[in-house]
Design a protein around this motif. Structure first.
Motif, mmCIF file in Angstrom:
data_model
loop_
_atom_site.group_PDB
_atom_site.id
_atom_site.type_symbol
_atom_site.label_atom_id
_atom_site.label_comp_id
_atom_site.label_asym_id
_atom_site.label_seq_id
_atom_site.Cartn_x
_atom_site.Cartn_y
_atom_site.Cartn_z
ATOM 1 N N VAL A 77 83.380 107.065 47.660
ATOM 2 C CA VAL A 77 82.984 105.582 48.243
ATOM 3 C C VAL A 77 81.478 105.346 48.874
ATOM 4 N N ILE A 78 80.409 105.368 47.939
ATOM 5 C CA ILE A 78 79.535 104.954 47.618
ATOM 6 C C ILE A 78 78.988 103.624 48.157
ATOM 7 N N PRO A 79 78.706 103.312 49.373
ATOM 8 C CA PRO A 79 77.535 102.293 50.025
ATOM 9 C C PRO A 79 76.366 101.855 49.352
ATOM 10 N N SER A 80 76.896 100.414 48.090
ATOM 11 C CA SER A 80 75.895 99.913 47.101
ATOM 12 C C SER A 80 75.474 98.245 47.591
ATOM 13 N N SER A 81 74.690 98.361 47.307
ATOM 14 C CA SER A 81 73.947 96.989 47.339
ATOM 15 C C SER A 81 73.225 96.085 45.970
ATOM 16 N N ALA A 82 73.621 95.399 45.825
ATOM 17 C CA ALA A 82 72.448 93.700 44.443
ATOM 18 C C ALA A 82 71.726 94.307 44.494
ATOM 19 N N GLY A 83 71.234 94.238 46.147
ATOM 20 C CA GLY A 83 69.175 93.630 45.911
ATOM 21 C C GLY A 83 68.994 95.052 45.836
ATOM 22 N N ALA A 84 69.722 96.010 46.395
ATOM 23 C CA ALA A 84 68.804 97.068 46.208
ATOM 24 C C ALA A 84 68.436 97.733 44.234
ATOM 25 N N ALA A 85 69.305 97.292 43.816
ATOM 26 C CA ALA A 85 69.000 97.062 41.797
ATOM 27 C C ALA A 85 68.799 96.533 41.935
ATOM 28 N N GLU A 86 68.442 95.165 42.104
ATOM 29 C CA GLU A 86 67.016 94.075 42.064
ATOM 30 C C GLU A 86 65.737 94.200 42.055
ATOM 31 N N ALA A 87 65.463 95.044 43.126
ATOM 32 C CA ALA A 87 64.548 95.929 43.968
ATOM 33 C C ALA A 87 63.828 96.848 42.687
ATOM 34 N N ALA A 88 64.220 97.991 42.541
ATOM 35 C CA ALA A 88 64.297 98.492 41.515
ATOM 36 C C ALA A 88 63.619 98.337 40.469
ATOM 37 N N VAL A 89 63.841 97.423 39.490
ATOM 38 C CA VAL A 89 63.294 95.988 38.679
ATOM 39 C C VAL A 89 62.509 95.448 38.781
ATOM 40 N N LEU A 90 62.440 95.306 40.054
ATOM 41 C CA LEU A 90 60.909 94.079 39.899
ATOM 42 C C LEU A 90 59.864 95.035 40.894
ATOM 43 N N GLN A 91 60.144 96.549 41.282
ATOM 44 C CA GLN A 91 58.884 96.526 42.283
ATOM 45 C C GLN A 91 58.466 98.126 40.758
ATOM 46 N N GLY A 92 59.689 98.568 40.042
ATOM 47 C CA GLY A 92 59.592 99.609 39.151
ATOM 48 C C GLY A 92 58.466 100.499 39.782
ATOM 49 N N GLY A 93 57.123 101.214 38.768
ATOM 50 C CA GLY A 93 56.691 102.457 39.653
ATOM 51 C C GLY A 93 57.619 103.241 39.071
ATOM 52 N N ALA A 94 57.521 104.611 40.583
ATOM 53 C CA ALA A 94 58.850 105.553 40.544
ATOM 54 C C ALA A 94 60.025 105.077 40.891
ATOM 55 N N SER A 152 62.652 96.934 58.745
ATOM 56 C CA SER A 152 62.271 98.257 58.246
ATOM 57 C C SER A 152 62.828 99.226 57.427
ATOM 58 N N ASP A 153 61.641 99.595 56.896
ATOM 59 C CA ASP A 153 62.534 99.549 55.371
ATOM 60 C C ASP A 153 63.270 100.833 54.957
ATOM 61 N N HIS A 154 64.545 100.965 55.276
ATOM 62 C CA HIS A 154 65.259 101.300 55.688
ATOM 63 C C HIS A 154 66.584 99.597 55.849
ATOM 64 N N ARG A 155 68.042 100.151 55.685
ATOM 65 C CA ARG A 155 68.858 98.734 55.001
ATOM 66 C C ARG A 155 69.777 99.596 56.438
ATOM 67 N N LEU A 156 70.261 98.917 56.672
ATOM 68 C CA LEU A 156 71.585 99.214 57.579
ATOM 69 C C LEU A 156 72.874 99.490 56.174
ATOM 70 N N VAL A 157 73.141 100.770 56.604
ATOM 71 C CA VAL A 157 74.735 101.205 55.716
ATOM 72 C C VAL A 157 75.930 101.481 56.063
ATOM 73 N N TRP A 158 76.672 101.122 55.651
ATOM 74 C CA TRP A 158 78.143 100.714 56.385
ATOM 75 C C TRP A 158 79.870 101.043 55.900
ATOM 76 N N LEU A 159 80.410 101.556 56.017
ATOM 77 C CA LEU A 159 81.770 101.643 55.346
ATOM 78 C C LEU A 159 82.792 101.346 56.962
ATOM 79 N N ASP A 160 84.091 101.357 56.055
ATOM 80 C CA ASP A 160 84.965 100.706 57.325
ATOM 81 C C ASP A 160 85.803 101.429 56.707
ATOM 82 N N ILE A 161 87.278 102.105 57.711
ATOM 83 C CA ILE A 161 88.103 103.116 57.633
ATOM 84 C C ILE A 161 89.082 102.432 58.080
ATOM 85 N N THR A 162 90.657 103.080 57.978
ATOM 86 C CA THR A 162 91.512 102.736 58.357
ATOM 87 C C THR A 162 92.310 103.072 59.255
ATOM 88 N N PRO A 163 92.389 102.882 60.450
ATOM 89 C CA PRO A 163 92.959 103.936 61.566
ATOM 90 C C PRO A 163 94.217 104.054 61.933
#
Length: 430
Positions: free
Chosen positions: A337-354, A416-427
């Motif tokens: 299960v890999i945390p993801s976001s639409a905002g990160a995908a959008e930022a890569a396109v808008l910012q370009g470069g590396a 911050s230049d980092h983003r909060l990353v979350w994961l839900d578990i069912t205990p």
């Protein structure tokens, strides 16, 4: 990532007087405000409350001088802290690791009382009756010339001090870490590994001085007797969730850069990550000793969540190529299960470069770094053990059309230049 290519400041430092902070007074829950966006499900929206959300957030709540963070948090008016708190409130994790929080037990309480427990722009307050903080190696003078520049710097804040410290930091306590939890922390069973020597890891990737023929000789024998593996610390924090004890395994490895051809930071980053891979593998952590001289790794069959800013992307960036994959490919870790976001995908396109040359999926990025190099990367992780049932995951990185994108923003970042990353578990239930 500490001392990032685009950073408010770098990560590392320790508190000379570090102890834990634990409070047991629960408070009444506030009524939820109407959600402003569907960026992330709040506490009351998650499967009727049947899941538990673990999160990590390199929040850049570090300051340039000792005591400055305490001053900033002593009132509810610090704009950056308000923004960080609102991100946490919008994501509403039950168990939260914050990286880059200057070590100060009072600051931990002030952030909880003045920011997290107060609604930020209509977001639901979040209250954590249990908290844990302990010393780190950052900003502790080593007494040695660890960067081999010909001088030993022992005055906090002086040029070069951080590079000669046990972990990078301008003063003891800068860039620490803290755990907030809605669930009880078994303080008696917490293990910390701040004193573990790097040389005591079998097969350690010790740095080599390229100017000599001898191998792995960047550090002298006397320096190796003092140099610790953890640039901050490694903590095993048992959290009681229903019938489960979930071991929250937290750290913040050094960034794999800001060095030379000896790659001392890249190698240390690799081995700081390897520590957890060995710790959770049955028999793999037999060489490990904690700060109370107890030996061995995690008890087989224990449930765990590994969390933190690992400063390593699986395929891109400057880290040793196998660094992150030591965890992602571990048989004990559920990395499916890999945390993801639409905002990160959008930022890569808008910012370009590396970002245009990266091999990894940009939707998985968790940090917004310089577009020239290294570009945006996946460096923040919440990784459960294979026996924990997962119910969802994500990265708080709203698209620019989302009103909450103001919380992540553009450089210079409001939070911050980092983003909060979350994961839900069912205990398991009692």
């Amino acid at each position: 990532m500490a001392r990032h290519h685009r950073r408010i400041t770098r990560a590392a430092a320790v508190a000379a007087a570090g102890a834990l902070v634990l409070t047991g007074m629960a408070t009444a829950a506030h009524a939820a405000s109407p959600p402003e966006t569907n960026t992330v499900a709040g506490a009351d929206e998650r499967s009727g409350g049947s899941t538990v959300r673990f999160a990590t957030f390199n929040a850049s709540l570090n300051r340039a001088t000792a005591g400055e963070l305490r001053t900033d948090l002593s009132t509810p008016d610090d704009v950056q802290a308000q923004t960080v708190a609102q991100i946490i409130q919008r994501a509403h994790p039950d168990v939260l690791l914050i990286n880059e929080f200057d070590h100060d037990p009072l600051a931990v309480k002030l952030f909880a009382d003045n920011y997290l427990a107060r609604s930020q722009e209509g977001a639901q307050p979040v209250r954590y009756p249990f908290r844990y903080i302990a010393p780190s190696n950052t900003g502790i003078a080593s007494g040695f010339d660890l960067n081999n520049d010909g001088q030993v710097v022992t005055v906090p804040g002086a040029p070069g001090y951080g590079d000669d410290a046990l972990g990078f930091g301008a003063f003891p306590g800068q860039y620490g870490l803290v755990v907030y939890s809605r669930f009880p922390i078994d303080v008696r069973q917490v293990r910390t590994f701040r004193d573990f020597r790097w040389k005591d890891m079998p097969g350690a990737l010790l740095p080599d001085d390229p100017a000599t023929a001898a191998p792995a000789d960047w550090y002298s024998p006397k320096e190796l007797a003092a140099v610790r593996l953890s640039s901050k610390s490694h903590w095993d924090v048992p959290v009681q969730v229903g019938r489960d004890t979930v071991h929250l395994l937290v750290s913040h490895p050094t960034p794999p850069t800001f060095d030379g051809t000896e790659d001392r930071n890249g190698r240390r980053n690799h081995d700081e990550i390897r520590f957890w891979a060995d710790y959770v593998r049955p028999g793999g952590g037999s060489y490990i000793y904690d700060d109370q001289s107890r030996r061995g790794g995690l008890r087989p069959g224990s449930r765990f969540v590994i969390a933190g800013d690992m400063n390593a992307d699986p395929v891109d960036g400057d880290s040793v190529s196998s660094a992150a994959n030591q965890l992602l490919q571990s048989r004990q870790v559920n990395a499916s299960v890999i945390p993801s976001s639409a905002g990160a995908a959008e930022a890569a396109v808008l910012q370009g470069g590396a970002n245009a040359t990266h091999r990894g999926d940009p939707a998985h990025d968790t940090a917004d770094f310089a577009d020239t190099a290294p570009g945006n990367l996946r460096v923040d992780y919440v990784l459960p053990s294979r026996d924990l049932a997962t119910a969802g995951a994500g990265v708080f990185w709203p698209e620019t059309t989302d009103p909450l994108s103001r919380l992540t923003g553009k450089y210079p970042f409001p939070s911050s230049d980092h983003r909060l990353v979350w994961l839900d578990i069912t205990p398991r239930r009692a």
